[in-house]
Write an enzyme that holds these catalytic residues in place. Structure first.
Site, PDB file in Angstrom:
ATOM      1  N   ASP A  11       0.879  -1.185   0.000  1.00 41.90           N
ATOM      2  CA  ASP A  11       0.000   0.000   0.000  1.00 41.90           C
ATOM      3  C   ASP A  11       0.910   1.226   0.000  1.00 41.90           C
ATOM      4  O   ASP A  11       2.126   1.109   0.191  1.00 41.90           O
ATOM      5  CB  ASP A  11      -0.882  -0.023   1.266  1.00 41.90           C
ATOM      6  CG  ASP A  11      -1.764   1.221   1.393  1.00 41.90           C
ATOM      7  OD1 ASP A  11      -2.409   1.597   0.412  1.00 41.90           O
ATOM      8  OD2 ASP A  11      -1.796   1.832   2.480  1.00 41.90           O
ATOM      9  N   CYS A  74      -4.503  -1.529  -1.796  1.00 41.24           N
ATOM     10  CA  CYS A  74      -4.739  -0.095  -1.961  1.00 41.24           C
ATOM     11  C   CYS A  74      -5.678   0.071  -3.147  1.00 41.24           C
ATOM     12  O   CYS A  74      -5.383  -0.409  -4.242  1.00 41.24           O
ATOM     13  CB  CYS A  74      -3.406   0.596  -2.235  1.00 41.24           C
ATOM     14  SG  CYS A  74      -3.553   2.340  -2.663  1.00 41.24           S
ATOM     15  N   HIS A 186      -7.168   2.663   4.122  1.00 41.73           N
ATOM     16  CA  HIS A 186      -6.850   3.390   5.361  1.00 41.73           C
ATOM     17  C   HIS A 186      -8.096   3.574   6.247  1.00 41.73           C
ATOM     18  O   HIS A 186      -7.977   3.667   7.464  1.00 41.73           O
ATOM     19  CB  HIS A 186      -6.306   4.790   5.045  1.00 41.73           C
ATOM     20  CG  HIS A 186      -4.857   4.816   4.657  1.00 41.73           C
ATOM     21  ND1 HIS A 186      -4.390   4.350   3.464  1.00 41.73           N
ATOM     22  CD2 HIS A 186      -3.771   5.289   5.336  1.00 41.73           C
ATOM     23  CE1 HIS A 186      -3.069   4.532   3.398  1.00 41.73           C
ATOM     24  NE2 HIS A 186      -2.676   5.099   4.523  1.00 41.73           N
TER      25      HIS A 186
HETATM   26  N1  DGL Z   1      -4.885   3.161   1.018  1.00 41.09           N
HETATM   27  C1  DGL Z   1      -5.033   3.683  -0.299  1.00 41.09           C
HETATM   28  C2  DGL Z   1      -6.340   3.263  -0.927  1.00 41.09           C
HETATM   29  O1  DGL Z   1      -6.887   2.236  -0.579  1.00 41.09           O
HETATM   30  C3  DGL Z   1      -4.835   5.141  -0.581  1.00 41.09           C
HETATM   31  C4  DGL Z   1      -3.978   5.959   0.238  1.00 41.09           C
HETATM   32  C5  DGL Z   1      -3.311   7.104  -0.446  1.00 41.09           C
HETATM   33  O2  DGL Z   1      -3.954   8.042  -0.914  1.00 41.09           O
HETATM   34  O3  DGL Z   1      -2.105   7.005  -0.464  1.00 41.09           O
HETATM   35  O4  DGL Z   1      -6.827   3.930  -1.806  1.00 41.09           O
END
Ligand code: DGL
Length: 264
Positions: A11, A74, A186
């Site tokens: 991620d 992510c 997140h």
């Molecule tokens: N954790 C990421 C997601 O699922 C995004 C985080 C970021 O913007 O870096 O989209």
């Protein structure tokens, strides 16, 4: 790492730990290698081409370490790079998909909110998913700039995070949302705060468990699930400031974390 081949998970930062936890719970005998690309966090406000380049570099590192599967933990990175990763690697590459389908099924009023980064919200892949379900429910997409940075700062419950979150959630509540999709890995770390704002009657839906199940299915099909009976090792790597990040990693993972330095 022990003799067995690991599953690589990555991620932009700590968000993917919410997925890693589900994987570790479901597949406790697998060795896991987690990368937080913290030096380049957040991905959500960067051009897709930059995110793609980072994903290709992280995947090359995982391939060098002979990972038997990759999990793009992510949503932003999945939208930007999963097709390219699948074209390049023969191992299973599991990407995130915001849980729009279960949310639409659950919603009684057929009004569903989706929280995501700007990168995800603006991506073709995500918009295809939204159009697929837009006949069945009203889908309201809410980009949440700044939220990932609050979580990366460890501000999971403070007043500033609450105010920012309120500004994203109130318009959704006013439109009668009764199911809320967490379209960024997140966000599960602030679900208690989200719950305290939206109340008990709104379902909060994330994808971590479904991703762990899909990973298990794909490894099973290839007869590549670990045959070990002892718990798998979990390794953590970060491209960012390790000393500063380790306490937050430990807090979110639920135990002490030794961070390796990823120089990429
Ligand atoms: N954790 C990421 C997601 O699922 C995004 C985080 C970021 O913007 O870096 O989209």
């Amino acid at each position: 790492m022990s003799g067995q081949r690991a599953i690589g998970v990555f991620d932009s930062g700590v968000g993917g730990l919410s997925v890693l936890k589900h994987i570790h719970r479901r597949l406790p005998h697998e060795s896991l290698l987690y990368i937080a690309d913290s030096q380049y966090m957040p991905y959500g406000c960067k051009p897709a081409a930059v995110v793609q380049d980072r994903c290709m570099a992280l995947a090359a590192f995982l391939a060098e370490r002979r990972c038997k599967a990759m999990v793009v933990a992510c949503n932003t990175a999945t939208a930007a790079a999963v097709a390219q990763l699948r074209a390049q690697y023969a191992c299973p590459v599991i990407g995130m998909e915001p849980a729009v389908k279960p949310a639409v099924q659950y919603s009684r009023g057929k009004v569903v909110g989706v929280l995501a980064t700007r990168g995800t919200a603006g991506s073709e892949k995500f918009n295809r998913l939204i159009s697929r379900f837009s006949q069945q429910a009203r889908l309201i997409v809410q980009p949440c700039p700044g939220l990932v940075e609050r979580i990366e700062a460890g501000e999971l419950a403070g007043e500033q995070t609450r105010m920012l979150l309120q500004s994203f959630l109130e318009p959704l509540m006013q439109q009668g949302v009764d199911a809320l999709v967490l379209g960024c890995t997140h966000y599960p770390f602030i679900s208690p705060l989200i719950r305290s704002i939206v109340g008990e009657d709104v379902a909060i839906i994330e994808s971590g468990e479904a991703i762990a199940r899909e990973l298990e299915r794909q490894l099973q099909r290839r007869h590549e699930l670990s045959a070990h009976r002892r718990r798998g090792a979990v390794e953590f790597w970060s491209s960012g400031d390790r000393a500063g990040a380790a306490p937050l990693f430990g807090r979110l993972w639920g135990g002490p974390v030794a961070l390796n330095r990823l120089a990429l």
